[in-house]
Design a protein around this motif. Structure first.
Motif, PDB file in Angstrom:
ATOM      1  N   PHE A 403       0.539  -0.972  -0.555  1.00  0.00           N
ATOM      2  CA  PHE A 403       0.023   0.200  -0.265  1.00  0.00           C
ATOM      3  C   PHE A 403       0.933   1.070   0.330  1.00  0.00           C
ATOM      4  CE2 PHE A 403      -2.347   3.371   2.292  1.00  0.00           C
ATOM      5  CZ  PHE A 403      -3.075   3.953   1.526  1.00  0.00           C
ATOM      6  N   VAL A 404       1.608   1.469   1.032  1.00  0.00           N
ATOM      7  CA  VAL A 404       2.765   2.207   0.555  1.00  0.00           C
ATOM      8  C   VAL A 404       3.226   3.256   0.095  1.00  0.00           C
ATOM      9  CG1 VAL A 404       4.713   3.920   2.151  1.00  0.00           C
ATOM     10  CG2 VAL A 404       2.369   2.879   3.384  1.00  0.00           C
ATOM     11  N   PRO A 405       4.166   1.975  -1.032  1.00  0.00           N
ATOM     12  CA  PRO A 405       5.141   2.013  -2.327  1.00  0.00           C
ATOM     13  C   PRO A 405       4.004   2.261  -2.840  1.00  0.00           C
ATOM     14  CG  PRO A 405       5.833   0.083  -1.301  1.00  0.00           C
ATOM     15  CD  PRO A 405       4.656   0.503  -0.444  1.00  0.00           C
ATOM     16  N   LEU A 406       2.492   2.277  -3.500  1.00  0.00           N
ATOM     17  CA  LEU A 406       1.380   2.636  -4.428  1.00  0.00           C
ATOM     18  C   LEU A 406       1.067   4.415  -3.856  1.00  0.00           C
ATOM     19  CD1 LEU A 406      -0.487   1.896  -6.683  1.00  0.00           C
ATOM     20  CD2 LEU A 406      -2.545   1.429  -4.732  1.00  0.00           C
ATOM     21  N   LEU A 407       0.510   4.159  -2.429  1.00  0.00           N
ATOM     22  CA  LEU A 407       0.112   6.298  -2.572  1.00  0.00           C
ATOM     23  C   LEU A 407       1.759   6.610  -2.852  1.00  0.00           C
ATOM     24  CD1 LEU A 407      -2.331   6.810  -1.414  1.00  0.00           C
ATOM     25  CD2 LEU A 407      -1.328   6.523   1.013  1.00  0.00           C
ATOM     26  N   CYS A 408       2.961   6.369  -1.857  1.00  0.00           N
ATOM     27  CA  CYS A 408       3.451   7.233  -2.059  1.00  0.00           C
ATOM     28  C   CYS A 408       4.457   7.038  -3.756  1.00  0.00           C
ATOM     29  CB  CYS A 408       4.537   7.067  -1.363  1.00  0.00           C
ATOM     30  SG  CYS A 408       4.805   6.805   0.293  1.00  0.00           S
ATOM     31  N   GLY A 409       4.079   6.208  -4.417  1.00  0.00           N
ATOM     32  CA  GLY A 409       4.722   5.973  -5.963  1.00  0.00           C
ATOM     33  C   GLY A 409       3.536   7.373  -6.507  1.00  0.00           C
ATOM     34  N   ILE A 410       1.929   7.801  -6.603  1.00  0.00           N
ATOM     35  CA  ILE A 410       1.556   8.556  -7.138  1.00  0.00           C
ATOM     36  C   ILE A 410       1.297   9.941  -6.628  1.00  0.00           C
ATOM     37  CG2 ILE A 410      -0.978   8.983  -7.454  1.00  0.00           C
ATOM     38  CD1 ILE A 410      -1.569   6.122  -6.876  1.00  0.00           C
TER      39      ILE A 410
END
Length: 495
Positions: A403-410
């Motif tokens: 979840f964190v890599p997805l959210l921060c990646g966006i």
């Protein structure tokens, strides 16, 4: 008679799915239906993805025992996930024109992050799909009056779903979802109408009784640890379900970003509203025959609804009910089998064979689908967990690791590959350590600890000197690159 109706319905469903398979000509057709689905179909597929075994059997049984507090994860967290995911995917990722979420992790970070997050996503589906297979076994057991065991029913159900999904992919799933959404909704509404007539005072009496029994109380007592457990269950489903291929697949199968957005929001809202129908039916059972259904609550609460329908409704209602239930479960199982299979084929197998032809890749996806179906069947046959428990625990791994890599990646331009790796390893290791060493005795849900450590890992790994990997492209750079490439190549670049 009931059994023959069920067989007839299954044959029609398989026929529709195989007919849809004639529209599959390449890997993109198989994975995302050629990105051509209109709003009604996208809405139906989003709804059907979630409205499966847990919504028909697991959630109602949990509600009867624990009230609304017990179902904070589903439907409350689940429906919020669909709305949030629709906004994230349609607004920020749709124009990247990619097949899977793993593609985004590769483009934003690197191949290592792609493989690690894809494995997390695939692992999360094990419990979810197993719950659908277990429910199919339960249906065959009930409609044959025990002549077909639950184990044999699971095998039959898996074979049926694999038959049309393996050939038709997302086209089969989408068309069947659209048909089965109306079958399941009309069937369950008809059952609710019949059952409410068997309760003295009708639907109002059922709701009043549930209210007096404290079943409609949503928030827990003012105890901090109970609130933490409550929020943990809610957040696991709401946030842990966002980095999932099934929701992403349905959103990106839409013919436009606007259709993707509204299809996901409408699907989520319909799901939230309609899940209360089986809850109402199940609670009505405890008023119609308190002795029998109190016994079932202790022995096997998942039998509440099918037993009620078989013993207290006419044949036409039974046919509609089991048609509705099979529709819901088959739609959900086909969707949740397809999503991890496409992810594993695209982001794990293809990363080792990047020059694979499209035709060969299509058959790799089909082979992966059959293999994953076999693994899920073995897991379902050997698991003693309830349907609701399987679904509720399925998304802990993606909450802690993806979840964190997805959210921060966006949203965070400074997110780096090193930060993503720190988030993945930190989140997964801390979650697994607490889960294994302390388990249910932990005052804070292990997956919330994993989520917190993952966030810290992303922050520290991105801001400290970079020792591992390149910084990675920002989302804006990816969007610009995808639009420039598509203008001349009509598809997105893989690297």
């Amino acid at each position: 008679m009931l059994l023959w109706f069920v067989i007839f319905y299954l044959m029609i469903s398989v026929g529709i799915g195989l007919y849809a398979a004639t529209r599959v000509h390449n890997a993109r057709d198989f994975a995302v239906a050629g990105r051509s689905l209109p709003l009604p179909v996208v809405t139906a597929t989003v709804f059907a993805t979630w409205f499966g075994a847990e919504a028909v059997f697991g959630v109602p049984a949990t509600f009867v025992k624990d009230g609304l507090t017990g179902v904070a994860a589903d439907p409350f967290g689940a429906s919020m996930c669909l709305v949030i995911a629709g906004i994230l995917f349609s607004r920020y990722l749709y124009q990247l024109n990619i097949l899977t979420l793993g593609d985004f992790y590769r483009m934003r970070y690197n191949r290592t992050v792609e493989v690690l997050t894809s494995i997390c996503i695939v692992a999360a589906y094990l419990g979810w799909v197993a719950a659908q297979i277990k429910a199919l076994g339960l249906i065959f057991y009930v409609v044959t009056d025990g002549a077909v065991s639950q184990e044999t029913g699971m095998i039959l159900g898996t074979v049926i779903v694999l038959t049309y999904t393996t050939f038709g992919g997302m086209f089969s799933v989408a068309i069947l979802d659209f048909v089965q959404m109306f079958v399941s909704m009309s069937g369950l509404l008809f059952i609710a109408w019949i059952i409410s007539g068997k309760v003295s005072g009708g639907a109002t009496a059922v709701i009043d009784h549930a209210s007096l029994a404290g079943k409609l109380k949503f928030f827990p007592e003012m105890d901090p640890w109970k609130w933490i457990a409550f929020l943990g269950a809610w957040m696991t489903m709401m946030l842990g379900s966002i980095p999932q291929q099934d929701v992403f697949q349905r959103v990106t199968s839409a013919k436009s970003a606007n259709v993707a957005l509204w299809g996901s929001i409408l699907g989520g809202l319909i799901y939230f509203s309609f899940t209360f129908v089986p809850m109402f039916i199940a609670y009505s059972a405890t008023l119609i025959d308190p002795v029998l259904f109190s016994k079932l609550l202790v022995e096997d609460s998942q039998l509440l609804l099918p037993t009620l329908v078989l013993q207290h409704t006419p044949l036409v209602a039974q046919v509609l009910f089991f048609g509705a239930v099979i529709s819901a479960i088959m739609s959900c199982s086909s969707a949740t089998l397809l999503a991890p299979s496409v992810t594993f084929a695209e982001n794990v197998i293809r990363s080792f064979y990047p020059k694979m032809s499209d035709h060969r890749f299509l058959w790799v996806m089909r082979a992966t689908l059959v293999s994953f179906g076999g693994i899920v069947l073995i897991f379902a046959l050997n698991s003693e967990a309830t349907i609701f428990e399987m679904v509720e625990s399925a998304y802990k791994v993606t909450l802690a690791g993806a979840f964190v890599p997805l959210l921060c990646g966006i949203f965070w331009k400074r997110a780096t590959t090193q930060g993503a790796l720190a988030a993945i390893f930190g989140g997964l290791i801390s979650w697994l350590m607490i889960e294994i060493l302390i388990g249910e005795k932990s005052l804070i849900p292990p997956q919330l600890i994993g989520l917190s450590v993952s966030a810290i890992g992303m922050l520290a790994g991105s801001l400290l000197p970079q020792w591992v990997g390149k910084p990675g492209r920002t989302l804006h750079e990816l969007q610009h690159r995808a639009s420039t490439w598509s203008a001349t190549h009509h598809h997105s670049p893989r690297d």
